[in-house]
Write a protein that holds these residues in place. Sequence first.
Motif, PDB file in Angstrom:
ATOM      1  N   ASN A   1       0.796  -1.233   0.000  1.00  0.00           N
ATOM      2  CA  ASN A   1       0.000   0.000   0.000  1.00  0.00           C
ATOM      3  C   ASN A   1       0.823   1.276   0.000  1.00  0.00           C
ATOM      4  OD1 ASN A   1      -2.612  -1.142  -0.089  1.00  0.00           O
ATOM      5  ND2 ASN A   1      -2.365  -1.739   2.055  1.00  0.00           N
ATOM      6  N   PHE A   2       2.008   1.222  -0.582  1.00  0.00           N
ATOM      7  CA  PHE A   2       2.722   2.473  -0.814  1.00  0.00           C
ATOM      8  C   PHE A   2       1.966   3.275  -1.876  1.00  0.00           C
ATOM      9  CE2 PHE A   2       6.401   0.185   0.971  1.00  0.00           C
ATOM     10  CZ  PHE A   2       6.973   1.179   1.743  1.00  0.00           C
ATOM     11  N   GLY A   3       2.057   4.598  -1.782  1.00  0.00           N
ATOM     12  CA  GLY A   3       1.420   5.455  -2.779  1.00  0.00           C
ATOM     13  C   GLY A   3       2.124   5.361  -4.119  1.00  0.00           C
ATOM     14  N   GLU A   4       1.431   5.778  -5.176  1.00  0.00           N
ATOM     15  CA  GLU A   4       1.973   5.616  -6.529  1.00  0.00           C
ATOM     16  C   GLU A   4       3.280   6.380  -6.735  1.00  0.00           C
ATOM     17  OE1 GLU A   4       1.329   3.535  -9.080  1.00  0.00           O
ATOM     18  OE2 GLU A   4      -0.020   2.593  -7.637  1.00  0.00           O
ATOM     19  N   GLU A   5       3.376   7.607  -6.199  1.00  0.00           N
ATOM     20  CA  GLU A   5       4.611   8.361  -6.397  1.00  0.00           C
ATOM     21  C   GLU A   5       5.772   7.708  -5.647  1.00  0.00           C
ATOM     22  OE1 GLU A   5       5.760  10.303  -8.424  1.00  0.00           O
ATOM     23  OE2 GLU A   5       7.590  11.023  -7.473  1.00  0.00           O
ATOM     24  N   LYS A   6       5.488   7.178  -4.458  1.00  0.00           N
ATOM     25  CA  LYS A   6       6.561   6.477  -3.732  1.00  0.00           C
ATOM     26  C   LYS A   6       6.960   5.201  -4.479  1.00  0.00           C
ATOM     27  CE  LYS A   6       8.606   7.477  -0.869  1.00  0.00           C
ATOM     28  NZ  LYS A   6      10.024   7.981  -0.887  1.00  0.00           N
ATOM     29  N   ILE A   7       5.980   4.547  -5.097  1.00  0.00           N
ATOM     30  CA  ILE A   7       6.315   3.358  -5.898  1.00  0.00           C
ATOM     31  C   ILE A   7       7.228   3.750  -7.063  1.00  0.00           C
ATOM     32  CG2 ILE A   7       5.342   1.592  -7.444  1.00  0.00           C
ATOM     33  CD1 ILE A   7       2.912   1.503  -5.516  1.00  0.00           C
ATOM     34  N   GLU A   8       6.953   4.882  -7.695  1.00  0.00           N
ATOM     35  CA  GLU A   8       7.842   5.354  -8.770  1.00  0.00           C
ATOM     36  C   GLU A   8       9.249   5.610  -8.230  1.00  0.00           C
ATOM     37  OE1 GLU A   8       7.204   5.490 -12.110  1.00  0.00           O
ATOM     38  OE2 GLU A   8       5.407   4.442 -11.452  1.00  0.00           O
ATOM     39  N   ASP A   9       9.317   6.199  -7.034  1.00  0.00           N
ATOM     40  CA  ASP A   9      10.636   6.435  -6.412  1.00  0.00           C
ATOM     41  C   ASP A   9      11.382   5.108  -6.212  1.00  0.00           C
ATOM     42  OD1 ASP A   9       9.963   9.106  -6.227  1.00  0.00           O
ATOM     43  OD2 ASP A   9       9.669   9.110  -4.054  1.00  0.00           O
ATOM     44  N   ILE A  10      10.659   4.122  -5.688  1.00  0.00           N
ATOM     45  CA  ILE A  10      11.291   2.826  -5.400  1.00  0.00           C
ATOM     46  C   ILE A  10      11.729   2.155  -6.697  1.00  0.00           C
ATOM     47  CG2 ILE A  10      10.898   0.534  -4.407  1.00  0.00           C
ATOM     48  CD1 ILE A  10       8.807   1.910  -2.506  1.00  0.00           C
ATOM     49  N   LYS A  11      10.901   2.246  -7.730  1.00  0.00           N
ATOM     50  CA  LYS A  11      11.254   1.653  -9.024  1.00  0.00           C
ATOM     51  C   LYS A  11      12.538   2.288  -9.579  1.00  0.00           C
ATOM     52  CE  LYS A  11       7.862   1.175 -12.063  1.00  0.00           C
ATOM     53  NZ  LYS A  11       6.610   1.596 -12.786  1.00  0.00           N
ATOM     54  N   THR A  12      12.601   3.617  -9.496  1.00  0.00           N
ATOM     55  CA  THR A  12      13.805   4.295 -10.005  1.00  0.00           C
ATOM     56  C   THR A  12      15.025   3.922  -9.170  1.00  0.00           C
ATOM     57  OG1 THR A  12      12.600   6.134 -10.994  1.00  0.00           O
ATOM     58  CG2 THR A  12      14.867   6.569 -10.331  1.00  0.00           C
ATOM     59  N   ALA A  13      14.842   3.868  -7.845  1.00  0.00           N
ATOM     60  CA  ALA A  13      15.977   3.542  -6.967  1.00  0.00           C
ATOM     61  C   ALA A  13      16.501   2.141  -7.256  1.00  0.00           C
ATOM     62  CB  ALA A  13      15.557   3.667  -5.501  1.00  0.00           C
ATOM     63  N   ILE A  14      15.600   1.172  -7.398  1.00  0.00           N
ATOM     64  CA  ILE A  14      16.076  -0.201  -7.630  1.00  0.00           C
ATOM     65  C   ILE A  14      16.690  -0.331  -9.028  1.00  0.00           C
ATOM     66  CG2 ILE A  14      13.989  -1.329  -8.576  1.00  0.00           C
ATOM     67  CD1 ILE A  14      14.546  -3.626  -6.562  1.00  0.00           C
ATOM     68  N   SER A  15      16.167   0.417  -9.994  1.00  0.00           N
ATOM     69  CA  SER A  15      16.768   0.404 -11.334  1.00  0.00           C
ATOM     70  C   SER A  15      18.205   0.890 -11.282  1.00  0.00           C
ATOM     71  CB  SER A  15      15.990   1.322 -12.285  1.00  0.00           C
ATOM     72  OG  SER A  15      14.673   0.907 -12.424  1.00  0.00           O
ATOM     73  N   GLU A  16      18.417   1.987 -10.564  1.00  0.00           N
ATOM     74  CA  GLU A  16      19.766   2.550 -10.485  1.00  0.00           C
ATOM     75  C   GLU A  16      20.704   1.609  -9.734  1.00  0.00           C
ATOM     76  OE1 GLU A  16      20.855   5.120 -12.092  1.00  0.00           O
ATOM     77  OE2 GLU A  16      18.880   5.644 -12.878  1.00  0.00           O
ATOM     78  N   ALA A  17      20.199   1.014  -8.656  1.00  0.00           N
ATOM     79  CA  ALA A  17      21.049   0.113  -7.868  1.00  0.00           C
ATOM     80  C   ALA A  17      21.407  -1.134  -8.679  1.00  0.00           C
ATOM     81  CB  ALA A  17      20.334  -0.273  -6.574  1.00  0.00           C
ATOM     82  N   CYS A  18      20.439  -1.685  -9.402  1.00  0.00           N
ATOM     83  CA  CYS A  18      20.717  -2.868 -10.225  1.00  0.00           C
ATOM     84  C   CYS A  18      21.661  -2.505 -11.374  1.00  0.00           C
ATOM     85  CB  CYS A  18      19.415  -3.465 -10.769  1.00  0.00           C
ATOM     86  SG  CYS A  18      18.455  -4.342  -9.533  1.00  0.00           S
ATOM     87  N   THR A  19      21.456  -1.339 -11.963  1.00  0.00           N
ATOM     88  CA  THR A  19      22.334  -0.909 -13.055  1.00  0.00           C
ATOM     89  C   THR A  19      23.778  -0.799 -12.565  1.00  0.00           C
ATOM     90  OG1 THR A  19      20.536   0.254 -14.159  1.00  0.00           O
ATOM     91  CG2 THR A  19      22.764   0.938 -14.736  1.00  0.00           C
ATOM     92  N   ASN A  20      23.961  -0.245 -11.374  1.00  0.00           N
ATOM     93  CA  ASN A  20      25.315  -0.180 -10.799  1.00  0.00           C
ATOM     94  C   ASN A  20      25.885  -1.577 -10.570  1.00  0.00           C
ATOM     95  OD1 ASN A  20      25.436   2.588 -10.756  1.00  0.00           O
ATOM     96  ND2 ASN A  20      24.868   2.800  -8.610  1.00  0.00           N
ATOM     97  N   ALA A  21      25.032  -2.477 -10.063  1.00  0.00           N
ATOM     98  CA  ALA A  21      25.493  -3.846  -9.796  1.00  0.00           C
ATOM     99  C   ALA A  21      25.893  -4.547 -11.092  1.00  0.00           C
ATOM    100  CB  ALA A  21      24.387  -4.630  -9.082  1.00  0.00           C
ATOM    101  N   ILE A  22      25.144  -4.283 -12.149  1.00  0.00           N
ATOM    102  CA  ILE A  22      25.445  -4.900 -13.454  1.00  0.00           C
ATOM    103  C   ILE A  22      26.703  -4.275 -14.060  1.00  0.00           C
ATOM    104  CG2 ILE A  22      24.627  -5.080 -15.844  1.00  0.00           C
ATOM    105  CD1 ILE A  22      21.737  -5.266 -14.595  1.00  0.00           C
ATOM    106  N   ARG A  23      26.720  -2.960 -14.067  1.00  0.00           N
ATOM    107  CA  ARG A  23      27.784  -2.244 -14.768  1.00  0.00           C
ATOM    108  C   ARG A  23      29.122  -2.335 -14.036  1.00  0.00           C
ATOM    109  NH1 ARG A  23      27.510   2.130 -18.586  1.00  0.00           N
ATOM    110  NH2 ARG A  23      25.267   2.268 -18.334  1.00  0.00           N
ATOM    111  N   TYR A  24      29.077  -2.119 -12.725  1.00  0.00           N
ATOM    112  CA  TYR A  24      30.332  -2.067 -11.967  1.00  0.00           C
ATOM    113  C   TYR A  24      30.582  -3.350 -11.160  1.00  0.00           C
ATOM    114  CZ  TYR A  24      29.532   2.785 -13.171  1.00  0.00           C
ATOM    115  OH  TYR A  24      29.283   3.932 -13.867  1.00  0.00           O
ATOM    116  N   GLY A  25      29.547  -3.827 -10.481  1.00  0.00           N
ATOM    117  CA  GLY A  25      29.732  -4.991  -9.610  1.00  0.00           C
ATOM    118  C   GLY A  25      29.982  -6.274 -10.365  1.00  0.00           C
ATOM    119  N   SER A  26      29.491  -6.335 -11.607  1.00  0.00           N
ATOM    120  CA  SER A  26      29.660  -7.558 -12.391  1.00  0.00           C
ATOM    121  C   SER A  26      30.433  -7.312 -13.674  1.00  0.00           C
ATOM    122  CB  SER A  26      28.284  -8.121 -12.775  1.00  0.00           C
ATOM    123  OG  SER A  26      27.392  -8.088 -11.705  1.00  0.00           O
TER     124      SER A  26
END
Lengths: 179, 118
Positions: free
Chosen positions: A35-60
């Motif tokens: 039950n997070f609000g839609e804007e917070k869900i957008e925030d979480i989606k962007t945050a996880i995208s950036e974190a995964c991108t870093n993990a892919i690009r740099y961590g792996s």
Amino acid sequence: MRPPSNRVVELKIPSELGYEKIAREAVATVARRLNFGEEKIEDIKTAISEACTNAIRYGSGGDSRMKVVVVLSADDDKLDILIKDPGISGAPPSDVNIPDIRGMIEEKKRWGGMGLFIIRNLVDEAGFVKNEDDNEDEGNQFRMVIYRIPADEGPADEGSEPDTSDKSGSGAENKGGIT
Amino acid sequence: MSDEIQVSVRSFDVATVIDLVGDVTTFAEEAINQAYQSISSDGATNIIFNFRENDYINSAGIAILIGIVTEARKRDQKLLMTGLSAHFQKIFRMVGLTQYADLHPSVDDALKALNSTK
């Protein structure tokens, strides 16, 4: 449908740019169930995208034979996200600086650091954590926490200004609550 | 895994619009830069980047736009951005891009703003 407490979803994605979108969709589904609000869900989606991108690009090192593991843990108080990568590029950065966009545009500064900066501004807690699993003593673990607080106790979900301070407890919404 | 971006160009009296449909990520770099270089070669001075509201933009996509801002400043071009969701408007403000490109809800709004300053 209200999710029971302490549910965990674990994803293993190829270390290849583009696959972060799977984590993005998965976390959106989990966040909606919380039950997070839609804007917070957008925030979480962007945050996880950036974190995964870093993990892919740099961590792996962008090696698609490797995997990035995303663990989404939900309980009554928070959504806890852990992203594990093989740590190919060595130790992760220890701090986050505000990107010098003027320097980048004037070509005085090399582009970089934007992803971590964005993450820190969108979630309540974010940072690399020590790997506590003895069987996995190598690799990086990046943890993000988004708290669920009643809407009448939390500040409005604005977040338009850069902020690198610790924002524990702010910004999360709870329109329904789970028990 | 990435939705390949579709880039197209429209010309108006006061501006050239670059329409972006799809993910604005590292995979979009070549297509976006080609469109920008092409219209710049044709003498565009006011350029509107028109996003589709619900598309995925990440920091690599923002880096592409920062690169274009850099070029636009050298060429004395004005940049405007339209169609962004409230979320990505917030992100663009957060990283400081809005210091260099005006945001408008739609292409029509951006054209009106340009016409009003003629």
